[in-house]
Design an enzyme around this catalytic site. Structure first.
Site, short mmCIF file in Angstrom:
data_model
loop_
_atom_site.label_atom_id
_atom_site.label_comp_id
_atom_site.label_asym_id
_atom_site.label_seq_id
_atom_site.Cartn_x
_atom_site.Cartn_y
_atom_site.Cartn_z
CG ASP A 19 -26.58 -31.24 63.20
OD1 ASP A 19 -26.27 -31.75 62.19
OD2 ASP A 19 -27.37 -31.89 64.12
CD GLU A 226 -30.60 -31.63 56.64
OE1 GLU A 226 -31.65 -32.05 57.33
OE2 GLU A 226 -29.67 -32.54 56.87
O1 FUB Z 1 -29.07 -33.59 63.56
C1 FUB Z 1 -30.25 -33.81 63.25
C2 FUB Z 1 -30.24 -33.27 61.69
O2 FUB Z 1 -29.41 -33.88 60.93
C3 FUB Z 1 -29.96 -31.77 61.53
O3 FUB Z 1 -31.03 -30.90 62.00
C4 FUB Z 1 -29.91 -31.74 60.13
O4 FUB Z 1 -29.13 -30.52 59.70
C5 FUB Z 1 -28.73 -33.03 59.84
O5 FUB Z 1 -27.58 -32.83 60.17
#
Ligand code: FUB
Length: 327
Positions: A19, A226
């Protein structure tokens, strides 16, 4: 002497990172990643395997320079309101202060977004006593515009709980739209001048196709899932994000930071591993995409590694699609 950091390879290998939110601060590239733990948690759609506890800040003097790990910058034990799961963070600089924005579950298991401050881009960061009032879900990305206004983009489906906030209140049993219903969009809120609160309640961003029709929930190749990121290029705001279940990074553009955004195309084709999450920066005369994959761990979803590559625009402002394993 540490090794040079090469394109399309993990920028560090002594720990798992994911991320990446990259920024240019003090003439260097700083990267604010999640810190994946080397555990063997059960993998599920709720994201319980992403059981991270702290953040490390990384930096590179330039492309090709060694990547420096500045050590632990913030731990969940030092965040009074949080209980677990320190997921994808971001950082910003304003008021001579560096701000680290991060999601975590509160003591009731609800994802909220907090902020911590430091005099240095590498931390350590001191967390505020409470999460940002009115914040929810995950994946904050803060964009500071040329006029000094700052916006936080955020939200994630499934484990990120965005579906549960459709009424403005957390409803644990709520599920998202399906089929031809409009997809849920990311949220945006302008930040207060001190960067510690929202000026107004978050708004939902509309992402539409070329005919102005909202993308539908069933359109999993294009709809928002996301990991939002906003950057500006030639007067347009570019909102890029993950499509989650179809594992792409895609983008949409707008003349207004609050949208609506018009879908454009794919930035990155799927990587090894379930999640795909990114940031885009200009450094010197080039643009870079920071992303992650699970190649170093042999494909384990929650053991990821940050990488980067060059991102190129076409003359009409569209972004050239990147194949992570052939560029
Ligand atoms: O790293 C945890 C979660 O996985 C993140 O918040 C999302 O964007 C995905 O990458």
């Amino acid at each position: 002497m540490a090794d040079a950091t090469k394109r399309n390879e993990p920028i560090v290998k002594h720990m798992y990172t994911a991320d990446p939110s990259a920024h240019v601060f003090e003439g260097k590239i700083y990267i604010y990643p999640s810190h994946d733990l080397d555990n063997n948690n059960v993998i599920n759609d709720n994201g319980d395997q992403y059981d991270m506890e702290d953040y490390h800040v990384l930096s590179m003097e330039d492309e090709g320079a060694p990547c420096v790990d500045h050590g632990e910058a913030l731990h969940v034990r030092d965040v009074p309101w949080a209980s677990k799961q320190m997921w994808a963070p971001d950082a910003a600089f304003k008021n001579n202060t560096y701000y680290l924005f991060f999601p975590a579950r509160d003591k009731e298991g609800i994802f909220r977004i907090g902020v911590a401050t430091s005099a240095s881009p590498s931390g350590p960061f001191k967390a505020e006593e409470n999460y940002i009032p009115g914040s929810f879900s995950i994946d904050p990305a803060v964009f500071v515009d040329d006029d000094g206004k700052s916006y936080m983009y955020f939200g994630g489906l499934w484990g990120g709980q965005l579906e549960k906030w459709q009424t403005g209140t957390f409803l644990p049993e709520e599920t998202g739209p399906t089929g031809n219903e409009p997809a849920l969009g990311p949220r945006v809120a302008e930040l207060s001048d001190d960067m510690l609160s929202f000026k107004n309640a978050p708004q939902e961003i509309s992402i539409v196709d070329g005919d102005g029709k909202p993308l539908t929930a069933g359109d999993e190749d294009r709809r928002y899932f996301e990991g939002p990121w906003v950057h500006k290029h030639n007067g347009y705001y570019y909102l890029s994000y993950s499509t989650g279940s179809t594992h792409k990074l895609v983008y949409a553009i707008s003349k207004n930071p609050m949208g609506p955004y018009v879908y454009q195309g794919v930035i990155l084709t799927p990587v090894i591993g379930w999640t795909t999450h990114h940031s885009i920066i200009q450094f010197k005369d080039k643009w870079y995409l920071f992303y992650h994959d699970s190649s170093l761990s042999g494909g384990i979803d929650n053991k990821r590694s940050v990488k980067f590559t060059e991102l190129k625009y076409n003359p009409d402002g569209t972004i050239q699609t990147i194949d992570p394993y052939n560029n």
